[in-house]
Motif scaffolding. Structure first.
Motif, PDB file in Angstrom:
ATOM      1  N   VAL A   3      -0.366 -41.387   8.948  1.00  0.00           N
ATOM      2  CA  VAL A   3       0.672 -42.578   9.395  1.00  0.00           C
ATOM      3  C   VAL A   3       1.521 -42.053  10.670  1.00  0.00           C
ATOM      4  N   ASP A   4       1.874 -43.460  11.603  1.00  0.00           N
ATOM      5  CA  ASP A   4       2.542 -42.674  12.824  1.00  0.00           C
ATOM      6  C   ASP A   4       4.255 -42.600  11.930  1.00  0.00           C
ATOM      7  N   ASP A   5       4.329 -43.114  11.318  1.00  0.00           N
ATOM      8  CA  ASP A   5       5.794 -43.009  11.089  1.00  0.00           C
ATOM      9  C   ASP A   5       6.166 -42.443   9.755  1.00  0.00           C
ATOM     10  N   ILE A   6       6.946 -40.908   9.926  1.00  0.00           N
ATOM     11  CA  ILE A   6       6.615 -39.814   8.898  1.00  0.00           C
ATOM     12  C   ILE A   6       7.589 -40.582   7.279  1.00  0.00           C
ATOM     13  N   LYS A   7       8.024 -41.411   7.639  1.00  0.00           N
ATOM     14  CA  LYS A   7       8.527 -41.846   6.623  1.00  0.00           C
ATOM     15  C   LYS A   7       8.425 -42.673   5.245  1.00  0.00           C
ATOM     16  N   GLU A   8       6.691 -43.089   5.859  1.00  0.00           N
ATOM     17  CA  GLU A   8       5.656 -43.265   5.124  1.00  0.00           C
ATOM     18  C   GLU A   8       5.017 -42.820   5.001  1.00  0.00           C
ATOM     19  N   HIS A   9       4.845 -41.610   4.905  1.00  0.00           N
ATOM     20  CA  HIS A   9       3.740 -40.369   4.440  1.00  0.00           C
ATOM     21  C   HIS A   9       4.323 -40.016   3.073  1.00  0.00           C
ATOM     22  N   GLN A  10       2.767 -40.463   1.518  1.00  0.00           N
ATOM     23  CA  GLN A  10       3.327 -39.793   0.400  1.00  0.00           C
ATOM     24  C   GLN A  10       2.392 -38.463   0.093  1.00  0.00           C
ATOM     25  N   MET A  11       3.818 -37.965  -0.342  1.00  0.00           N
ATOM     26  CA  MET A  11       3.255 -36.407  -0.382  1.00  0.00           C
ATOM     27  C   MET A  11       2.403 -36.076  -2.018  1.00  0.00           C
TER      28      MET A  11
ATOM     29  N   TRP B 243       6.495 -31.554 -11.900  1.00  0.00           N
ATOM     30  CA  TRP B 243       5.426 -32.344 -10.827  1.00  0.00           C
ATOM     31  C   TRP B 243       6.403 -32.113  -9.766  1.00  0.00           C
ATOM     32  N   THR B 244       6.393 -32.556  -8.258  1.00  0.00           N
ATOM     33  CA  THR B 244       7.072 -32.395  -7.251  1.00  0.00           C
ATOM     34  C   THR B 244       6.212 -32.980  -5.853  1.00  0.00           C
ATOM     35  N   SER B 245       6.817 -34.147  -5.514  1.00  0.00           N
ATOM     36  CA  SER B 245       5.950 -35.156  -4.591  1.00  0.00           C
ATOM     37  C   SER B 245       7.328 -34.962  -3.468  1.00  0.00           C
ATOM     38  N   ILE B 246       8.720 -33.316  -3.090  1.00  0.00           N
ATOM     39  CA  ILE B 246       9.042 -34.177  -2.218  1.00  0.00           C
ATOM     40  C   ILE B 246       8.740 -33.782  -1.199  1.00  0.00           C
TER      41      ILE B 246
END
Length: 342
Positions: A216-224, A277-280
């Motif tokens: 994604v372009d905007d890093i805030k939209e990325h899901q770990m 589980w962490t997706s931080i």
């Protein structure tokens, strides 16, 4: 903030293809996160930057020989699998190449037929849920049939499998090594203990997120992608004591960092025995509650890892340090040199 803000120029020849014979002989770039000041050392000098009462946090996960090569029973087509995460019983989440050849119900045979896999579910991005059938002990079969899952940018064969393991690797479960820990030897860790530095261990099994780029372009939209972590009561007590005393907590690797910050953020800055589980996702603007410093390798452009480093040291300081590393011909990525951020 966009992904392109974390790009940098990296000559391909600086990507380390093989590990150094001496783990501690790698170079060490020391970065002052407040001033941006840079100091060039060798890795064994890292002990000089820690003092009595400080705490070093290591990830003791052990990498599975998780790359398997098999053939479809009906057509004989060759298929490559990467084991990522064990679900219930003998079901595993895997990455498959070429994925289009493995549909629900496909049966794949590995090696001499001691291991068979049946596709139970098709996932996105080449993922497949496979149920394995075998006689005996699964991990013993995997040790004999599997290969170390080296990242795609490493094209040379690894002569010794143990060089993609840390010397303190203990708990099996990772799809990739916590590479910052590869620089340590038993002798260096013993020297740190003799200096009065606390050495503690957490576990985070590196999973699918390591192999997925930010799309994604905007890093805030990325899901770990979620990864399993564990902290013992002993480790938590030591960390709380060190934090209370005002001494430094220095993590080895982004995996250790993500584990500590996950736990600290869930408990108002306190460390507690826990697992889950962490997706931080740590990127600039993140409020660190757990750590004071970080030892890490040099990461891929536009990756979540360089974003984490930028959150701690500042984006401008980080990118300047990377430019300096390129200029000074540091070795990059898994088998490359290291950076200490304080």
């Amino acid at each position: 903030m966009e992904v392109k803000d974390f790009d940098f120029y990296l000559p391909e020849e600086l990507i380390a293809q093989t590990p150094l014979k001496d783990r501690t002989a790698s170079r060490l770039l020391v970065l002052d996160s407040k001033t941006g000041g840079i100091n060039h050392r060798i890795f064994s000098d890292v002990i000089d930057f820690l003092t009595e009462g400080d705490c070093l946090v290591l990830n003791d996960t052990r990498v599975l020989p998780a790359r398997l090569y098999g053939t479809k029973e009906d057509t004989g087509a060759n298929i490559e699998f990467l084991l990522l995460k064990q679900n219930e019983n003998d079901e595993w989440e895997t990455l498959v190449k070429p994925a289009k050849r493995v549909r629900k119900g496909t049966v794949v045979s590995f090696g001499d037929g001691r291991l068979k896999g049946i596709c139970k579910e098709e996932l996105d991005h080449g993922g497949r849920i496979m149920e394995f059938q075998y006689e005996g002990i699964f991990h013993e079969i995997l040790e004999s049939l599997g290969e170390m899952p080296l990242p795609p940018y490493i094209t040379e064969q690894l002569e010794d499998k143990e060089r993609y393991q840390t010397v303190f690797a203990k708990h099996r479960g990772s799809a990739a090594a916590p590479t910052a820990g590869l620089h340590f030897t038993v002798a260096l860790l013993e020297a740190m203990k003799a200096k009065g530095i606390h050495i503690v261990y957490i576990t985070l099994h590196v999973g699918l997120g390591t192999f997925r780029p930010v799309s994604v372009d905007d890093i805030k939209e990325h899901q770990m992608h979620a990864e399993f972590y564990q902290m013992t009561e002993e480790t938590a007590e030591t960390l709380n004591s060190v934090k209370k005393s005002g001494k430094k907590i220095v993590t080895v690797g982004t995996t250790s960092t993500r584990t500590l910050e996950t736990i600290a953020h869930a408990n108002d800055g306190v460390f507690k025995e826990s697992s889950g589980w962490t997706s931080i996702f740590i990127y600039p603007g993140f409020e660190f509650k757990a750590i004071n410093g970080l030892i890490t390798n040099f990461h891929l452009p536009k990756s979540t890892l360089i974003m984490l480093v930028s959150a701690l040291a500042g984006r401008e300081h980080t990118l300047h340090a990377y430019e300096e590393a390129v200029k000074e011909r540091y070795r990059f990525f898994s088998f490359g040199d290291a950076m200490l951020i304080l």
